[in-house]
Design a protein around this motif. Structure first.
Motif, PDB file in Angstrom:
ATOM      1  N   MET A   6      38.771 -65.379 -37.077  1.00 36.34           N
ATOM      2  CA  MET A   6      40.121 -64.808 -37.028  1.00 36.34           C
ATOM      3  C   MET A   6      40.975 -65.581 -36.040  1.00 36.34           C
ATOM      4  O   MET A   6      40.533 -65.938 -34.969  1.00 36.34           O
ATOM      5  CB  MET A   6      40.013 -63.348 -36.582  1.00 36.34           C
ATOM      6  N   SER A   7      42.198 -65.803 -36.444  1.00 41.07           N
ATOM      7  CA  SER A   7      43.044 -66.585 -35.547  1.00 41.07           C
ATOM      8  C   SER A   7      43.454 -65.756 -34.338  1.00 41.07           C
ATOM      9  O   SER A   7      43.595 -64.546 -34.417  1.00 41.07           O
ATOM     10  CB  SER A   7      44.289 -67.061 -36.290  1.00 41.07           C
ATOM     11  N   LYS A   8      43.633 -66.446 -33.242  1.00 47.27           N
ATOM     12  CA  LYS A   8      43.977 -65.734 -32.012  1.00 47.27           C
ATOM     13  C   LYS A   8      45.421 -65.269 -32.054  1.00 47.27           C
ATOM     14  O   LYS A   8      46.294 -65.963 -32.565  1.00 47.27           O
ATOM     15  CB  LYS A   8      43.785 -66.673 -30.833  1.00 47.27           C
ATOM     16  N   ILE A   9      45.665 -64.097 -31.522  1.00 45.46           N
ATOM     17  CA  ILE A   9      47.034 -63.594 -31.493  1.00 45.46           C
ATOM     18  C   ILE A   9      47.507 -63.512 -30.050  1.00 45.46           C
ATOM     19  O   ILE A   9      46.702 -63.423 -29.124  1.00 45.46           O
ATOM     20  CB  ILE A   9      47.153 -62.207 -32.165  1.00 45.46           C
ATOM     21  N   PRO A  10      48.832 -63.553 -29.848  1.00 46.53           N
ATOM     22  CA  PRO A  10      49.349 -63.486 -28.487  1.00 46.53           C
ATOM     23  C   PRO A  10      48.998 -62.143 -27.847  1.00 46.53           C
ATOM     24  O   PRO A  10      48.981 -61.119 -28.523  1.00 46.53           O
ATOM     25  CB  PRO A  10      50.871 -63.589 -28.671  1.00 46.53           C
ATOM     26  N   ASP A  11      48.682 -62.149 -26.571  1.00 43.69           N
ATOM     27  CA  ASP A  11      48.466 -60.889 -25.858  1.00 43.69           C
ATOM     28  C   ASP A  11      49.284 -60.828 -24.568  1.00 43.69           C
ATOM     29  O   ASP A  11      49.240 -59.846 -23.848  1.00 43.69           O
ATOM     30  CB  ASP A  11      46.979 -60.665 -25.570  1.00 43.69           C
ATOM     31  N   THR A  12      50.000 -61.908 -24.281  1.00 38.40           N
ATOM     32  CA  THR A  12      50.721 -61.988 -23.018  1.00 38.40           C
ATOM     33  C   THR A  12      52.133 -62.501 -23.265  1.00 38.40           C
ATOM     34  O   THR A  12      52.348 -63.313 -24.159  1.00 38.40           O
ATOM     35  CB  THR A  12      49.971 -62.942 -22.059  1.00 38.40           C
ATOM     36  N   ILE A  13      53.064 -61.985 -22.476  1.00 34.64           N
ATOM     37  CA  ILE A  13      54.439 -62.460 -22.584  1.00 34.64           C
ATOM     38  C   ILE A  13      54.807 -63.117 -21.262  1.00 34.64           C
ATOM     39  O   ILE A  13      54.652 -62.510 -20.197  1.00 34.64           O
ATOM     40  CB  ILE A  13      55.404 -61.297 -22.895  1.00 34.64           C
ATOM     41  N   LEU A  14      55.243 -64.358 -21.353  1.00 36.21           N
ATOM     42  CA  LEU A  14      55.669 -65.099 -20.169  1.00 36.21           C
ATOM     43  C   LEU A  14      57.147 -64.802 -19.936  1.00 36.21           C
ATOM     44  O   LEU A  14      57.959 -64.934 -20.852  1.00 36.21           O
ATOM     45  CB  LEU A  14      55.446 -66.586 -20.436  1.00 36.21           C
ATOM     46  N   LEU A  15      57.482 -64.381 -18.720  1.00 35.47           N
ATOM     47  CA  LEU A  15      58.854 -63.944 -18.434  1.00 35.47           C
ATOM     48  C   LEU A  15      59.477 -64.871 -17.403  1.00 35.47           C
ATOM     49  O   LEU A  15      58.919 -65.084 -16.332  1.00 35.47           O
ATOM     50  CB  LEU A  15      58.840 -62.516 -17.878  1.00 35.47           C
ATOM     51  N   ARG A  16      60.643 -65.418 -17.738  1.00 35.27           N
ATOM     52  CA  ARG A  16      61.326 -66.321 -16.799  1.00 35.27           C
ATOM     53  C   ARG A  16      62.546 -65.620 -16.221  1.00 35.27           C
ATOM     54  O   ARG A  16      63.262 -64.932 -16.934  1.00 35.27           O
ATOM     55  CB  ARG A  16      61.729 -67.607 -17.512  1.00 35.27           C
ATOM     56  N   TYR A  17      62.768 -65.838 -14.938  1.00 29.46           N
ATOM     57  CA  TYR A  17      63.887 -65.177 -14.272  1.00 29.46           C
ATOM     58  C   TYR A  17      65.193 -65.863 -14.599  1.00 29.46           C
ATOM     59  O   TYR A  17      65.237 -67.060 -14.822  1.00 29.46           O
ATOM     60  CB  TYR A  17      63.740 -65.212 -12.750  1.00 29.46           C
ATOM     61  N   GLY A  18      66.271 -65.090 -14.479  1.00 25.96           N
ATOM     62  CA  GLY A  18      67.587 -65.699 -14.551  1.00 25.96           C
ATOM     63  C   GLY A  18      67.996 -66.082 -13.151  1.00 25.96           C
ATOM     64  O   GLY A  18      67.322 -66.841 -12.448  1.00 25.96           O
ATOM     65  N   GLU A  19      69.083 -65.511 -12.715  1.00 33.16           N
ATOM     66  CA  GLU A  19      69.681 -65.810 -11.431  1.00 33.16           C
ATOM     67  C   GLU A  19      68.758 -65.464 -10.264  1.00 33.16           C
ATOM     68  O   GLU A  19      68.913 -65.939  -9.157  1.00 33.16           O
ATOM     69  CB  GLU A  19      70.936 -64.960 -11.323  1.00 33.16           C
ATOM     70  N   LEU A  20      67.795 -64.586 -10.572  1.00 37.44           N
ATOM     71  CA  LEU A  20      66.873 -64.104  -9.569  1.00 37.44           C
ATOM     72  C   LEU A  20      66.184 -65.242  -8.818  1.00 37.44           C
ATOM     73  O   LEU A  20      65.919 -65.155  -7.621  1.00 37.44           O
ATOM     74  CB  LEU A  20      65.825 -63.272 -10.293  1.00 37.44           C
ATOM     75  N   ALA A  21      65.940 -66.325  -9.569  1.00 30.65           N
ATOM     76  CA  ALA A  21      65.218 -67.451  -8.977  1.00 30.65           C
ATOM     77  C   ALA A  21      65.982 -68.040  -7.790  1.00 30.65           C
ATOM     78  O   ALA A  21      65.409 -68.676  -6.923  1.00 30.65           O
ATOM     79  CB  ALA A  21      64.971 -68.516 -10.040  1.00 30.65           C
ATOM     80  N   LEU A  22      67.305 -67.785  -7.777  1.00 30.34           N
ATOM     81  CA  LEU A  22      68.129 -68.363  -6.713  1.00 30.34           C
ATOM     82  C   LEU A  22      68.128 -67.530  -5.438  1.00 30.34           C
ATOM     83  O   LEU A  22      68.553 -67.986  -4.387  1.00 30.34           O
ATOM     84  CB  LEU A  22      69.574 -68.503  -7.185  1.00 30.34           C
ATOM     85  N   LYS A  23      67.728 -66.299  -5.516  1.00 25.68           N
ATOM     86  CA  LYS A  23      67.880 -65.368  -4.398  1.00 25.68           C
ATOM     87  C   LYS A  23      66.772 -65.558  -3.381  1.00 25.68           C
ATOM     88  O   LYS A  23      65.676 -65.050  -3.571  1.00 25.68           O
ATOM     89  CB  LYS A  23      67.868 -63.926  -4.911  1.00 25.68           C
ATOM     90  N   GLY A  24      67.043 -66.286  -2.338  1.00 25.22           N
ATOM     91  CA  GLY A  24      66.031 -66.606  -1.342  1.00 25.22           C
ATOM     92  C   GLY A  24      65.355 -65.402  -0.714  1.00 25.22           C
ATOM     93  O   GLY A  24      64.292 -64.960  -1.156  1.00 25.22           O
TER      94      GLY A  24
END
Lengths: 402, 445
Positions: free
Chosen positions: A1-19
């Motif tokens: 059986m083919s593998k199915i996704p089990d995880t979602i990778l989440l990228r930040y928006g502006e948050l990445a800038l907030k020191g």
């Protein structure tokens, strides 16, 4: 059986800038994601360097639904469904090929080529091949049957094949779904939003949430002039627009006594402005009780008679808090476009009257003066009217649609 | 209150009527001899859940509210009306949330048949190509579709649509769809594809995801309609998970298959369908309810019952799946053990869960036609069906059974057992045991 996704990778928006604030921003975001998905599946959220992962611990077949839900949580720039596999070059390449073959199984012969690029991130430096070399490794091992269907293009490709190599295994993903951006709700504190039932105020609330404000909704109802259907319409609106934040409360303020007093004791032309000043006064007090720091309205310059600059000044003077108007520069059509996107337009369009239509004046004043407002209010029992309204508030906690 | 009292004792009145039937069995007529060896009393075993199910007490109690005090017309402006309207919206949300779609995409209908008609006729007309007189477009339907799909598609040929039927994979005895063949039939002018999710006659679960990828590649303008009546409550029905995101889709549902009332169902539009602003054209016309796509004063009690039933049926798929597989295995192994000459059309296999649903099992019985077996079984208190109950009144052979490669003689010897999550392994073993008691007499008829 083919593998199915089990995880979602989440990228930040502006948050990445907030020191300095980043840690608390990330915590808030993780809590909001957990709350948004709890009714769909058991989702475990991990904070990692510069991003997050959400992994389904139950209902694996709901991953698309979970991803669609998370895409509406403010604070994320994009997300990708990840298929887990061993961090082994051949295994990864095999998985990529298997997935691409499935994706292109029915593509018509002679269809235009899809442009792609491989994007490897190698957090685990024990992995034997460097990132850019591994991009090529994957591309060179694509199955022959796909050679006339795919074409490498590094800038703005149609398909991104992502490989994320970590210490405990690797993730493979295909493409990115955009998030709505913005900041996590709650990271900027609380506000109250005046919700009329029209098209503008839900859109204004959406923008406040998108910028990280937790919004409490306030509506004014004048029974028996305005009936139960309007109340249900307001609940429906909150249910719809409230999905961008974890919890929703609608404060319904009884407004009949105030409107009747204004009708009986104030100049007719000033009725609408006086109604709105009362709303500001009451909203400020509700905000104080809920630690709200500003009042959000759907006003836009010049849109209706009560929204001329002078009338906006008359209304704002009554507020004890900053009044923020996210739609100030919007044309009606721009507002409608967003209302359609967030799904509130059809509800707002239901023909239920709001309380401003009660005792509507003939010839409302276009350029109101604050002095006239204050003069008119002197003839009213302001304290008593406001107290009665506050005492009669009905607060409804509203579940949103998952 | 009398009704509530009855509800508190499920099965009591049902069991009573069956027992009464036994004691009054036509004294003068010649009953089958085998009845002599029966135990004197048999509690009925209902193994016909694909035909319909018993309304659950909590669903009935919900409906009583609308039949009693909350009788308002949802379009009325007074509180009785707005309360009815709020109840309908609550049910709409329950249906939507069980599928993971938006509530504005839920259109309540009078049942699965109407939902299928609205989908086929409504979407085909909405997506019609060209001007009057020119070809209207191409429609593909599955080889084993319910008559409500087949007949409504056939009716469209008069409006200039070309209707083509997909086929089952020849190589495979499990009844799966030949999707490579289906893809080859798809065309640029294909406007509509209908394929059921779970077969109502032998439980095959079709690969909708792969079919939808073929549609995305070969007929990207087509709408995919999925008859999910037999799948509801048994497997996850999330269009986002089942259908390629580029394809707009709709699902038809029926309440009475999941312990809800008869006479109510829904056509659910996927989020992709709503985002593409695709709506079926109405096939009945009226006073504007449900966005005028399906007008008519809403069936408030039925809709409220449907809402309650769907919430109960879809909250724990894992437990439901386990119960159904347990029942399925028990029935298959007991039939093999007790009833010689029976062949399970598509035997259960733990590694085939993606291609079969446990809740429907069809068997080929030896000797007598299924009709004769059915009546013997009903005397023994075992309720099953021959093929699908919907077609039992039409004297034609099931195209789905023929598509599976059965001869017409064999198709007359197919019995269908179907379960709900309340069916136990003991029920199944007992049913097979009772069946064994008539098998020697019937096998050689």
């Amino acid at each position: 059986m083919s593998k199915i996704p089990d995880t979602i990778l989440l990228r930040y928006g502006e948050l990445a800038l907030k020191g300095g604030n980043r840690n608390s921003f990330e915590k808030t975001l993780a809590a909001n994601i957990a709350s948004a998905t709890e009714s769909i599946a058991d989702v475990k959220i991990l904070r990692e360097r510069g991003r997050m992962t959400a992994t389904l611990k139950s209902n694996p077949e709901r991953i698309e639904r979970v991803a669609n839900r998370i895409a509406e949580v403010p604070g994320l720039s994009s997300l990708s469904l990840c298929i887990p596999c061993e961090a082994d070059p051949e295994t990864i390449s095999g998985l990529v090929n298997q997935h691409l073959l499935r994706m292109f199984e029915f593509s018509a012969p002679g269809a235009p080529r899809i442009t792609f690029r491989v994007e490897t991130k190698r957090a685990d430096k024990r992995f034997p091949i460097a990132s850019t070399e591994f991009d090529q490794y994957i591309a060179q091992r694509l199955p022959e049957s796909l050679w006339d269907k795919l074409q490498v293009q590094l800038k703005r490709p149609e398909l991104v094949i992502g490989v994320d190599i970590r210490t405990k295994g690797a993730y493979v993903y295909f493409g990115r779904t955009p998030g709505i951006g913005g900041l996590p709700v709650g990271s900027q504190g609380r506000v109250v939003c005046l919700l009329s039932g029209g098209i503008d105020s839900p859109v204004a609330a959406y923008y406040a949430m998108k910028r990280g404000c937790r919004v409490d909704f306030i509506s004014f109802l004048s029974p028996p002039y305005i009936g139960e259907p309007t109340r249900q319409k307001l609940v429906k609106l909150v249910r719809k627009v409230g999905r961008f934040q974890p919890k929703n409360r609608l404060h319904i303020v009884p407004f009949t006594e105030i409107q009747e007093a204004i009708r009986d004791h104030a100049p007719e032309a000033y009725r609408t402005i006086l109604y709105r000043r009362m709303m500001q006064k009451i909203a400020s007090r509700i905000a104080f009780r809920n630690r709200g720091k500003a009042i959000i309205t759907g006003e836009s310059i010049g849109q209706v008679a009560s929204q001329t600059l002078s009338n906006i000044a008359c209304i704002e003077e009554a507020s004890l808090l900053p009044v923020i108007r996210p739609l100030i520069g919007f044309d009606k059509l721009e507002t409608i476009k967003i209302a359609r996107e967030i799904g509130t337009f059809d509800i707002s369009n239901e023909p239920e009257p709001d309380c401003c239509t009660v005792f509507m004046p003939n010839g409302p004043v276009i350029h109101g003066q604050i002095a006239h407002c204050l003069e008119a209010e002197e003839k009213l029992d302001m304290k008593g009217l406001i107290k009665n309204a506050l005492d009669g508030i009905e607060a409804i906690d509203i579940d949103t649609d998952a | 209150m009398g009704v509530v009292f009855h509800l508190g004792k499920p099965h009591a009145s049902f069991a009573h009527s069956i027992k009464a039937g036994h004691s009054e069995r036509r004294p003068g007529t010649k009953g089958p001899r085998v009845l002599i060896i029966l135990p004197p009393m048999n509690d009925p075993i209902y193994l016909d859940h694909a035909a319909t199910t018993r309304v659950s007490p909590s669903v009935a109690a919900t409906m009583m509210r609308a039949l009693g005090d909350e009788y308002g017309n949802p379009s009325s402006r007074h509180p009785l009306g707005s309360n009815a309207s709020a109840s309908i919206e609550e049910a709409r949300r329950a249906v939507a949330s069980s599928l993971g779609t938006r509530s504005e995409g839920v259109l309540f209908t009078s049942g699965g048949t109407e939902a299928n008609n609205l989908a086929v006729i409504g979407f085909a007309r909405a997506l019609r190509r060209g001007k009057p007189g020119t070809p209207s477009g191409h429609i593909l339907i599955g080889p084993t579709e319910h008559p409500s799909i087949r007949a409504s598609a056939a009716s469209l040929t008069e409006e200039g649509f070309e209707v083509e039927v997909m086929q089952l994979a020849r190589s495979d005895k499990r009844g799966s769809l030949d999707i490579v063949d289906a893809a080859a039939r798809m065309r640029e002018d294909t406007v509509f594809v209908a394929q059921m999710l779970v077969n109502n006659e032998y439980g095959t679960r079709y690969d909708i995801a792969r079919l939808s990828r073929a549609i995305a590649a070969r007929a990207p303008k087509a709408h995919l309609h999925v008859d999910a009546v037999q799948a509801l409550g048994k497997i996850e029905l999330d269009p986002a998970g089942l259908v390629d995101r580029a394809v707009s889709s709709s699902f038809s549902l029926s309440a009475h298959k999941i312990h809800g009332p008869k006479g109510v169902g829904a056509l659910v539009l996927s989020n992709a369908c709503l985002d593409a602003k695709r709506l079926p054209l109405p096939i009945i016309h009226g006073g504007g309810q449900q966005g005028d796509v399906r007008p008519g004063t809403e069936n408030v009690p039925g809709i409220m019952g449907f809402g309650a039933a769907i919430a109960a049926a879809t909250h724990d798929f894992e437990a439901t799946g386990k119960a159904l597989v347990t029942a399925r295995k028990a029935l298959e192994s007991a039939l093999t053990e007790f009833v010689p000459g029976v062949r399970v059309l598509i035997p259960w296999s733990d590694d085939q869960t993606a291609t079969m649903a446990p809740q429907v099992v069809s068997i080929l019985v030896p000797g007598a036609p299924s009709e004769v077996w059915l009546h013997h079984l009903e005397e023994l208190g075992v309720y099953a069906s021959a093929g699908s109950a919907c077609q039992a009144k039409k004297h034609e052979l099931s195209p789905a059974l023929l598509a599976l490669g059965l001869t017409s003689e064999e198709a007359r010897r197919v019995l269908r057992f179907s379960f709900s999550s309340s069916t136990t392994a003991e029920d199944c073993t007992e049913a097979a045991r009772r069946m064994a008691s008539v098998s020697s007499a019937l096998a050689h008829l």
